[in-house]
Design a protein around this motif. Structure first.
Motif, PDB file in Angstrom:
ATOM      1  N   UNK A  20       1.428  -2.742 -11.969  1.00 56.25           N
ATOM      2  CA  UNK A  20       2.715  -2.303 -12.512  1.00 56.25           C
ATOM      3  C   UNK A  20       3.550  -1.613 -11.442  1.00 56.25           C
ATOM      4  N   UNK A  21       2.927  -0.716 -10.690  1.00 55.61           N
ATOM      5  CA  UNK A  21       3.641  -0.035  -9.607  1.00 55.61           C
ATOM      6  C   UNK A  21       4.103  -1.031  -8.544  1.00 55.61           C
ATOM      7  N   UNK A  22       3.222  -1.965  -8.187  1.00 54.21           N
ATOM      8  CA  UNK A  22       3.559  -2.924  -7.150  1.00 54.21           C
ATOM      9  C   UNK A  22       4.744  -3.805  -7.531  1.00 54.21           C
ATOM     10  N   UNK A  23       4.735  -4.297  -8.776  1.00 51.02           N
ATOM     11  CA  UNK A  23       5.848  -5.135  -9.235  1.00 51.02           C
ATOM     12  C   UNK A  23       7.148  -4.340  -9.264  1.00 51.02           C
ATOM     13  N   UNK A  24       7.087  -3.104  -9.778  1.00 55.82           N
ATOM     14  CA  UNK A  24       8.290  -2.270  -9.852  1.00 55.82           C
ATOM     15  C   UNK A  24       8.852  -1.985  -8.464  1.00 55.82           C
ATOM     16  N   UNK A  25       8.003  -1.648  -7.516  1.00 52.99           N
ATOM     17  CA  UNK A  25       8.474  -1.332  -6.167  1.00 52.99           C
ATOM     18  C   UNK A  25       9.011  -2.561  -5.453  1.00 52.99           C
ATOM     19  N   UNK A  26       8.353  -3.717  -5.642  1.00 59.84           N
ATOM     20  CA  UNK A  26       8.835  -4.942  -4.997  1.00 59.84           C
ATOM     21  C   UNK A  26      10.201  -5.330  -5.548  1.00 59.84           C
ATOM     22  N   UNK A  27      10.343  -5.308  -6.870  1.00 61.46           N
ATOM     23  CA  UNK A  27      11.636  -5.632  -7.457  1.00 61.46           C
ATOM     24  C   UNK A  27      12.708  -4.649  -7.048  1.00 61.46           C
ATOM     25  N   UNK A  28      12.343  -3.364  -6.974  1.00 55.53           N
ATOM     26  CA  UNK A  28      13.281  -2.326  -6.556  1.00 55.53           C
ATOM     27  C   UNK A  28      13.757  -2.556  -5.128  1.00 55.53           C
ATOM     28  N   UNK A  29      12.833  -2.926  -4.245  1.00 55.39           N
ATOM     29  CA  UNK A  29      13.193  -3.167  -2.849  1.00 55.39           C
ATOM     30  C   UNK A  29      14.113  -4.364  -2.687  1.00 55.39           C
ATOM     31  N   UNK A  36      13.216 -10.352 -13.241  1.00 55.90           N
ATOM     32  CA  UNK A  36      13.866  -9.578 -14.297  1.00 55.90           C
ATOM     33  C   UNK A  36      14.377  -8.246 -13.758  1.00 55.90           C
ATOM     34  N   UNK A  37      13.586  -7.611 -12.899  1.00 55.11           N
ATOM     35  CA  UNK A  37      13.996  -6.339 -12.296  1.00 55.11           C
ATOM     36  C   UNK A  37      15.218  -6.544 -11.403  1.00 55.11           C
ATOM     37  N   UNK A  61       9.555  -3.655 -15.917  1.00 56.46           N
ATOM     38  CA  UNK A  61       8.203  -4.175 -15.685  1.00 56.46           C
ATOM     39  C   UNK A  61       7.380  -4.134 -16.965  1.00 56.46           C
ATOM     40  N   UNK A  62       7.468  -3.034 -17.693  1.00 56.98           N
ATOM     41  CA  UNK A  62       6.723  -2.895 -18.944  1.00 56.98           C
ATOM     42  C   UNK A  62       7.252  -3.869 -19.995  1.00 56.98           C
ATOM     43  N   UNK A  63       8.567  -4.015 -20.071  1.00 61.82           N
ATOM     44  CA  UNK A  63       9.158  -4.945 -21.037  1.00 61.82           C
ATOM     45  C   UNK A  63       8.708  -6.376 -20.741  1.00 61.82           C
ATOM     46  N   UNK A  64       8.686  -6.739 -19.472  1.00 67.92           N
ATOM     47  CA  UNK A  64       8.232  -8.079 -19.099  1.00 67.92           C
ATOM     48  C   UNK A  64       6.783  -8.299 -19.496  1.00 67.92           C
ATOM     49  N   UNK A  65       5.959  -7.247 -19.432  1.00 67.67           N
ATOM     50  CA  UNK A  65       4.567  -7.375 -19.847  1.00 67.67           C
ATOM     51  C   UNK A  65       4.407  -7.429 -21.351  1.00 67.67           C
ATOM     52  N   UNK A  66       5.177  -6.604 -22.063  1.00 70.34           N
ATOM     53  CA  UNK A  66       5.054  -6.550 -23.522  1.00 70.34           C
ATOM     54  C   UNK A  66       5.577  -7.811 -24.199  1.00 70.34           C
TER      55      UNK A  66
END
Length: 249
Positions: A54-63, A119-120, A185-190
């Motif tokens: 979750x952290x990795x996806x969020x940080x990659x999308x953020x970057x 999505x991010x 990220x959480x929404x994409x998982x849910x």
């Protein structure tokens, strides 16, 4: 810090009182039961893998969103023609929530990390671009003209004058976008089945494990606090030279 601790304690007391008033663990589990569920999750290696994903996806999308958004914002902010040509399009796209395109992205990319990253990027690129463009437009024209009068080329003016002047706007945009990346990220998982805590949260909901649901919510809250604190610290460290940040010190 003391007031913050008091606020947390009051929240826990209100939570426990609400659980006792409801009288149903399936509707609102008690604080001890959620803490026990959280401890059980913490002993599982898969849980920490989900946190890392979750952290990795969020940080990659953020970057990626930061790079694309800043470049787009500088491009729009430095050209009157481009600004006039893209204003309607950007204002049209900016209010559209990223969740709207989730079915289409799922159809194309499937329940994959790439779907979450896309999505991010879609969700936070335009806000970053809009804030960057506003920062570029706010730079004093006198500073630009002075730099040109000293013989600085357009690229040098952009790097040495425009970007430093717009940096507080860019820093604010990056800080605001940080927790949004975690939400997406959480929404994409849910809703999309992408890997991470969101998918596990959806499974716990389907299985009726209320304690695990609240435990995951606590974990996500703590992750959000860490991400926001890291964004604020990075912003202050990178922009410590700016007058607006020196005043805060």
């Amino acid at each position: 810090m003391l007031y913050g601790i008091v606020g947390v304690v009051l929240l826990l007391v209100a939570w426990q009182w609400g659980s006792a008033a409801v009288g149903s663990e399936t509707a609102l589990p008690s604080v001890p039961s959620v803490v026990l569920a959280l401890g059980t999750l913490a002993l599982e290696t898969t849980f920490w893998g989900e946190v890392a994903v979750t952290f990795g996806i969020a940080l990659l999308g953020w970057g990626i969103a930061a790079i694309v958004g800043v470049l787009l914002g500088v491009f729009v902010g430095t050209s009157v023609t481009v600004r006039a040509a893209t204003r309607v399009v950007l204002e049209f796209l900016r209010p559209i929530p990223a969740i709207v395109i989730l079915p289409l992205v799922m159809l194309i990319l499937g329940p994959t990390p790439e779907m979450s990253v896309f999505l991010i990027v879609f969700g936070v690129t335009l806000p970053i671009a809009a804030q960057t463009a506003a920062g570029v437009e706010s730079v004093d024209p006198v500073m630009r003209n002075t730099a040109r009068s000293f013989g600085m080329r357009p690229a040098e003016v952009l790097w040495s004058v425009v970007l430093p002047g717009a940096s507080p706007y860019i820093g604010t945009a990056m800080r605001v976008a940080a927790p949004i990346t975690l939400i997406l990220t959480v929404v994409a998982g849910m809703l999309g089945g992408a890997p991470g805590i969101g998918s596990s949260l959806s499974i716990a909901q389907l299985a009726g494990r209320t304690e695990d649901i609240f435990a995951y919510v606590l974990v996500l809250g703590m992750m959000g606090l860490l991400l926001q604190a890291a964004a604020v610290r990075t912003e202050r460290r990178l922009l410590h030279w700016h007058s607006s940040y020196r005043k805060g010190e």
